[in-house]
Design an enzyme around this catalytic site. Structure first.
Site, PDB file in Angstrom:
ATOM      1  N   SER A 162       0.868  -1.179   0.000  1.00 36.82           N
ATOM      2  CA  SER A 162       0.000   0.000   0.000  1.00 36.82           C
ATOM      3  C   SER A 162       0.899   1.222   0.000  1.00 36.82           C
ATOM      4  O   SER A 162       2.051   1.142   0.446  1.00 36.82           O
ATOM      5  CB  SER A 162      -0.850   0.008   1.270  1.00 36.82           C
ATOM      6  OG  SER A 162      -1.370   1.299   1.531  1.00 36.82           O
ATOM      7  N   TYR A 175      -2.566  -1.051  10.354  1.00 37.46           N
ATOM      8  CA  TYR A 175      -2.500  -1.255   8.898  1.00 37.46           C
ATOM      9  C   TYR A 175      -1.173  -0.737   8.333  1.00 37.46           C
ATOM     10  O   TYR A 175      -0.476  -1.440   7.584  1.00 37.46           O
ATOM     11  CB  TYR A 175      -3.685  -0.533   8.246  1.00 37.46           C
ATOM     12  CG  TYR A 175      -3.811  -0.729   6.762  1.00 37.46           C
ATOM     13  CD1 TYR A 175      -4.426  -1.861   6.241  1.00 37.46           C
ATOM     14  CD2 TYR A 175      -3.318   0.226   5.872  1.00 37.46           C
ATOM     15  CE1 TYR A 175      -4.557  -2.038   4.870  1.00 37.46           C
ATOM     16  CE2 TYR A 175      -3.441   0.053   4.503  1.00 37.46           C
ATOM     17  CZ  TYR A 175      -4.066  -1.071   4.008  1.00 37.46           C
ATOM     18  OH  TYR A 175      -4.184  -1.245   2.644  1.00 37.46           O
TER      19      TYR A 175
HETATM   20  C1  BGC Z   1      -6.179   1.654   1.972  1.00 35.43           C
HETATM   21  C2  BGC Z   1      -7.343   2.502   1.528  1.00 35.43           C
HETATM   22  C3  BGC Z   1      -6.895   3.927   1.308  1.00 35.43           C
HETATM   23  C4  BGC Z   1      -5.643   3.996   0.454  1.00 35.43           C
HETATM   24  C5  BGC Z   1      -5.097   5.420   0.355  1.00 35.43           C
HETATM   25  C6  BGC Z   1      -5.062   1.799   0.969  1.00 35.43           C
HETATM   26  O1  BGC Z   1      -4.000   0.955   1.285  1.00 35.43           O
HETATM   27  O2  BGC Z   1      -6.584   0.284   2.083  1.00 35.43           O
HETATM   28  O3  BGC Z   1      -8.373   2.449   2.482  1.00 35.43           O
HETATM   29  O4  BGC Z   1      -7.931   4.645   0.652  1.00 35.43           O
HETATM   30  O5  BGC Z   1      -4.657   3.145   0.972  1.00 35.43           O
HETATM   31  O6  BGC Z   1      -5.023   6.050   1.590  1.00 35.43           O
END
Ligand code: BGC
Length: 277
Positions: A162, A175
């Site tokens: 991410s 996360y």
């Molecule tokens: C998350 C999303 C978020 C995006 C940008 C992703 O990894 O799961 O919820 O919108 O990152 O912030």
């Protein structure tokens, strides 16, 4: 629509967490490109069945396999089922992941643990199993002198990371920590596995329109705010990510090892600084 480019014909791919979102788009795209697709899900069998039907209606082939990626026995059973069905594995898209958001002050150990278990430990378990399988396949081919001595990779692993592997994210520390961990997991295993001709890379999506962030894109005010963070001024689609994943899994990227490809419309370009600072 049937894709005439069958570049993955004869190859087998496992896409974890492919009953929805980015994983689903990857599974469908690999199906269009000729691969045998293992559609993995942990809870929603109907959704996984739908993905398989979409693959088949596009002329592709696959199976669905239930496994919680954070459980070692279930991961190992998923790989065994894949090998007993298709005889080999060529590509792993280690995608399954989730969010359990909370302010740091309020975050429970359970919320922390769940996200780390699925997003990080799950990737450890799946990538390790894939690597073991690739090495075993190569050994067996060499013993039978079936190895084609090609210079190309014998196995490809793509980890779903991410933008939050480098962008800190208040309110989502579990996360962000899991994704930051994925970056070093990916780089370290890439360094270790490259001599085995196994390529390991990550993709780091920004805001992609899936259920994980529906709360943001379905609210016009929040969506407007989100676009301030995206220089390219649109939210991404799961297909944007699937195409990059397929490239990293293909021989077209054969010399790419240990890289993170950001697919984010420029979200990691510090857009707040465009007219500020
Ligand atoms: C998350 C999303 C978020 C995006 C940008 C992703 O990894 O799961 O919820 O919108 O990152 O912030």
């Amino acid at each position: 629509m049937i894709n005439t480019d069958q570049k993955f014909k004869g190859q087998t791919v496992i896409v974890t967490g492919s009953s929805s979102g980015i994983g689903r788009a990857c599974a469908v795209y690999f199906g269009q490109l000729g691969a045998n697709v293992v559609v993995n899900y942990s809870a929603n069998k109907d959704a996984a069945q739908e993905v398989l039907e979409e693959i088949k209606s596009g002329g592709g082939t696959g199976i669905i396999v239930k496994a919680d990626v954070s459980r070692e026995e279930e991961v190992q059973a998923m790989f065994s089922q894949t090998i007993s069905t298709y005889g080999r594995l060529d590509i792993l898209v280690s995608n399954a992941g989730l969010q359990q958001d909370s302010s740091f002050l309020e975050m429970t150990l359970q919320q922390w643990q769940k996200v780390i278990d699925v997003n990080l430990t799950g990737q450890f378990l799946c990538t390790r199993e894939a690597a073991r399988q690739f090495v075993a396949q190569q050994k067996a081919a060499e013993q039978q002198e079936e190895s084609d001595h090609s210079e190309l990779a014998i196995g490809k692993i793509i980890l779903m990371s991410s933008v939050h592997d480098i962008i800190p994210w208040a309110g989502h520390v579990n996360y962000a920590a899991s994704k930051g961990g994925i970056m070093m997991l990916m780089k370290s295993i890439s360094q270790e596995l490259a001599p085995h001709k196994i390529r390991v890379n990550s993709v780091s999506p920004g805001a992609i329109k899936t259920t994980i962030n529906k709360e943001v894109w379905s609210d016009p005010e929040k969506y407007k705010d989100l676009l301030h963070l995206i220089p390219y001024k649109r939210i991404g689609t799961p297909q944007d990510v699937a195409k990059a994943v397929a490239w990293l899994a293909s021989d077209d990227s054969d010399y790419v090892n240990g890289e993170t490809l950001y697919i984010d419309g420029g979200m990691t370009l510090y857009p707040e600084f465009a007219d500020n600072g």
